[in-house]
Design a protein around this motif. Structure first.
Motif, PDB file in Angstrom:
ATOM      1  N   PRO A 255      27.297 181.465  14.244  1.00  0.00           N
ATOM      2  CA  PRO A 255      26.678 181.889  12.910  1.00  0.00           C
ATOM      3  C   PRO A 255      25.461 182.624  13.108  1.00  0.00           C
ATOM      4  CG  PRO A 255      26.250 179.330  13.571  1.00  0.00           C
ATOM      5  CD  PRO A 255      27.061 180.334  14.839  1.00  0.00           C
ATOM      6  N   THR A 256      25.706 183.887  12.713  1.00  0.00           N
ATOM      7  CA  THR A 256      24.291 184.978  12.806  1.00  0.00           C
ATOM      8  C   THR A 256      24.669 186.011  11.717  1.00  0.00           C
ATOM      9  OG1 THR A 256      23.039 186.366  13.998  1.00  0.00           O
ATOM     10  CG2 THR A 256      25.050 185.873  14.904  1.00  0.00           C
ATOM     11  N   ALA A 257      23.606 186.403  11.123  1.00  0.00           N
ATOM     12  CA  ALA A 257      24.078 188.082  10.437  1.00  0.00           C
ATOM     13  C   ALA A 257      23.725 189.132  11.310  1.00  0.00           C
ATOM     14  CB  ALA A 257      22.884 187.807   9.398  1.00  0.00           C
TER      15      ALA A 257
ATOM     16  N   GLN B  22      23.834 175.801   9.227  1.00  0.00           N
ATOM     17  CA  GLN B  22      24.964 175.950  10.181  1.00  0.00           C
ATOM     18  C   GLN B  22      24.511 176.419  11.653  1.00  0.00           C
ATOM     19  OE1 GLN B  22      28.592 178.572   9.701  1.00  0.00           O
ATOM     20  NE2 GLN B  22      29.091 176.381   9.048  1.00  0.00           N
ATOM     21  N   SER B  23      23.402 177.162  11.750  1.00  0.00           N
ATOM     22  CA  SER B  23      22.967 177.804  13.062  1.00  0.00           C
ATOM     23  C   SER B  23      22.650 176.548  13.700  1.00  0.00           C
ATOM     24  CB  SER B  23      22.106 178.842  12.600  1.00  0.00           C
ATOM     25  OG  SER B  23      21.446 178.985  13.663  1.00  0.00           O
ATOM     26  N   ALA B  24      21.851 175.644  13.396  1.00  0.00           N
ATOM     27  CA  ALA B  24      21.352 174.394  13.785  1.00  0.00           C
ATOM     28  C   ALA B  24      22.433 173.534  14.465  1.00  0.00           C
ATOM     29  CB  ALA B  24      20.298 173.601  12.975  1.00  0.00           C
ATOM     30  N   LEU B  25      23.595 173.332  13.581  1.00  0.00           N
ATOM     31  CA  LEU B  25      24.619 172.560  13.948  1.00  0.00           C
ATOM     32  C   LEU B  25      25.450 172.993  14.938  1.00  0.00           C
ATOM     33  CD1 LEU B  25      25.976 169.898  13.173  1.00  0.00           C
ATOM     34  CD2 LEU B  25      27.532 171.446  11.598  1.00  0.00           C
ATOM     35  N   TRP B  26      25.370 174.583  15.026  1.00  0.00           N
ATOM     36  CA  TRP B  26      25.990 175.256  15.977  1.00  0.00           C
ATOM     37  C   TRP B  26      25.437 175.207  17.380  1.00  0.00           C
ATOM     38  CZ3 TRP B  26      25.612 179.716  19.130  1.00  0.00           C
ATOM     39  CH2 TRP B  26      26.346 180.325  19.563  1.00  0.00           C
ATOM     40  N   LYS B  27      24.025 175.143  17.249  1.00  0.00           N
ATOM     41  CA  LYS B  27      23.338 175.005  18.765  1.00  0.00           C
ATOM     42  C   LYS B  27      23.432 173.586  19.135  1.00  0.00           C
ATOM     43  CE  LYS B  27      20.190 178.778  17.735  1.00  0.00           C
ATOM     44  NZ  LYS B  27      19.226 179.252  16.569  1.00  0.00           N
ATOM     45  N   ALA B  28      23.373 172.746  18.223  1.00  0.00           N
ATOM     46  CA  ALA B  28      23.736 171.317  18.691  1.00  0.00           C
ATOM     47  C   ALA B  28      24.959 171.079  19.326  1.00  0.00           C
ATOM     48  CB  ALA B  28      23.536 170.426  17.334  1.00  0.00           C
ATOM     49  N   LYS B  29      25.907 171.711  18.793  1.00  0.00           N
ATOM     50  CA  LYS B  29      27.347 171.577  19.466  1.00  0.00           C
ATOM     51  C   LYS B  29      27.322 171.906  20.817  1.00  0.00           C
ATOM     52  CE  LYS B  29      30.452 171.872  15.580  1.00  0.00           C
ATOM     53  NZ  LYS B  29      31.337 172.643  14.940  1.00  0.00           N
ATOM     54  N   ARG B  30      26.536 173.263  21.137  1.00  0.00           N
ATOM     55  CA  ARG B  30      26.357 173.657  22.530  1.00  0.00           C
ATOM     56  C   ARG B  30      25.640 172.874  23.478  1.00  0.00           C
ATOM     57  NH1 ARG B  30      24.106 179.585  22.456  1.00  0.00           N
ATOM     58  NH2 ARG B  30      26.026 180.390  23.548  1.00  0.00           N
ATOM     59  N   VAL B  31      24.677 172.016  22.951  1.00  0.00           N
ATOM     60  CA  VAL B  31      24.105 170.785  23.745  1.00  0.00           C
ATOM     61  C   VAL B  31      24.743 169.709  24.050  1.00  0.00           C
ATOM     62  CG1 VAL B  31      21.965 169.294  23.557  1.00  0.00           C
ATOM     63  CG2 VAL B  31      21.729 171.596  22.635  1.00  0.00           C
ATOM     64  N   VAL B  32      25.822 169.398  23.368  1.00  0.00           N
ATOM     65  CA  VAL B  32      26.514 168.390  23.581  1.00  0.00           C
ATOM     66  C   VAL B  32      27.171 168.545  25.191  1.00  0.00           C
ATOM     67  CG1 VAL B  32      28.743 169.280  22.810  1.00  0.00           C
ATOM     68  CG2 VAL B  32      28.642 166.920  22.671  1.00  0.00           C
TER      69      VAL B  32
END
Ligand SMILES: [Zn+2]
Length: 259
Positions: A187-189, A228-238
């Motif tokens: 999620p990035t422009a 959405q960007s924060a959520l996406w980064k959190a998913k990577r941390v999982v």
């Protein structure tokens, strides 16, 4: 260069999620009912006047993209976009062409003739594209681009990464197959360049998300894009922390809207 690309999948009638695209609960969470999708389109229209295509990246355009190659791309999705004068980017898993729930060759030609952009979504939709060997990646992109170009009678130069598993090598392999615009799921422009290929991120819309998300992404709202960007980064941390921590972070992020 920036672009606000939004990623959708199938749009189905009467909640019939099996009717288009990949079967199963894991795929269905990305599919929208037609009534909901129309509300998302209304929100897009309110938020922006600059729905465009990857061939016309002026200013900070909004690009509408659809993954997998389901039969719903033509009805109702393309019909609904055209009513507003918009065109979509439709990414096709080429091994599935003509199989139940997926577009036929004739339907792909029709979408192309109606001015929509047809791209590759790999040949077989590997679960983890980035885990393939380079030779396997080259086959996924190369054979899929060749099949689509043959069907359309026009060189296909656009693609999206299945499952969002992007790596530098995935991008280089796509570029080597002739792709000049590759959409990821980050999620990035920001639009990056890799070996002559533009790499564009996307904001995902899935079932249960309100139309305000589509409108927020299209407006470049920091609130929606950041969340959405924060959520996406959190998913990577999982991968590092384990599932429990991820779910706690996800909850924390989602609850922020109530503050
Ligand atoms: Zn996909």
């Amino acid at each position: 260069m920036q672009a606000l690309a939004i990623m959708y999948h199938d749009v189905v009638e009467r909640g019939d999620f099996e009717s288009s695209g990949f079967p199963g609960a894991g795929a269905h969470v990305y599919k929208l009912c037609r009534e909901d999708f129309e509300r998302h389109l209304d929100a897009l229209a309110r938020a922006t006047a600059s729905v465009s295509t990857v061939y016309k990246l002026e200013g900070r355009p909004v690009l509408l993209t659809f993954d997998d190659g389901g039969v719903s791309f033509i009805h109702p999705i393309a019909d609904l976009l055209e009513r507003r004068g918009w065109r979509g980017h439709f990414f096709v898993t080429t091994d599935r062409i003509g199989t139940p729930g997926f577009l036929s060759e004739a339907q792909l030609r029709e979408l192309h003739a109606r001015g929509h952009i047809i791209g590759s979504h790999s040949r077989s939709h590997p679960t983890r594209m980035a885990a393939l060997t380079r030779a396997e990646m080259d086959r996924e992109w190369g054979e899929s681009i060749a099949r689509l170009s043959g069907v359309l009678g026009d060189r296909v130069k656009v693609a999206s990464v299945p499952g969002g598993y992007f790596s530098r090598e995935v991008g280089e392999s796509a570029a080597a197959a002739g792709v000049d615009a590759l959409f990821t799921s980050e999620p990035t422009a920001r639009v990056a360049m890799l070996g002559g290929c533009r790499v564009l991120g996307r904001y995902v819309v899935q079932r249960g998300m309100s139309p305000e998300w589509s409108g927020g992404f299209a407006a470049g709202s920091r609130w929606y894009c950041w969340r959405q960007s924060a959520l996406w980064k959190a998913k990577r941390v999982v991968k590092v922390l384990g599932g429990g921590q991820y779910l706690k972070m996800r909850q924390a992020i989602l609850e922020r809207k109530d503050q």
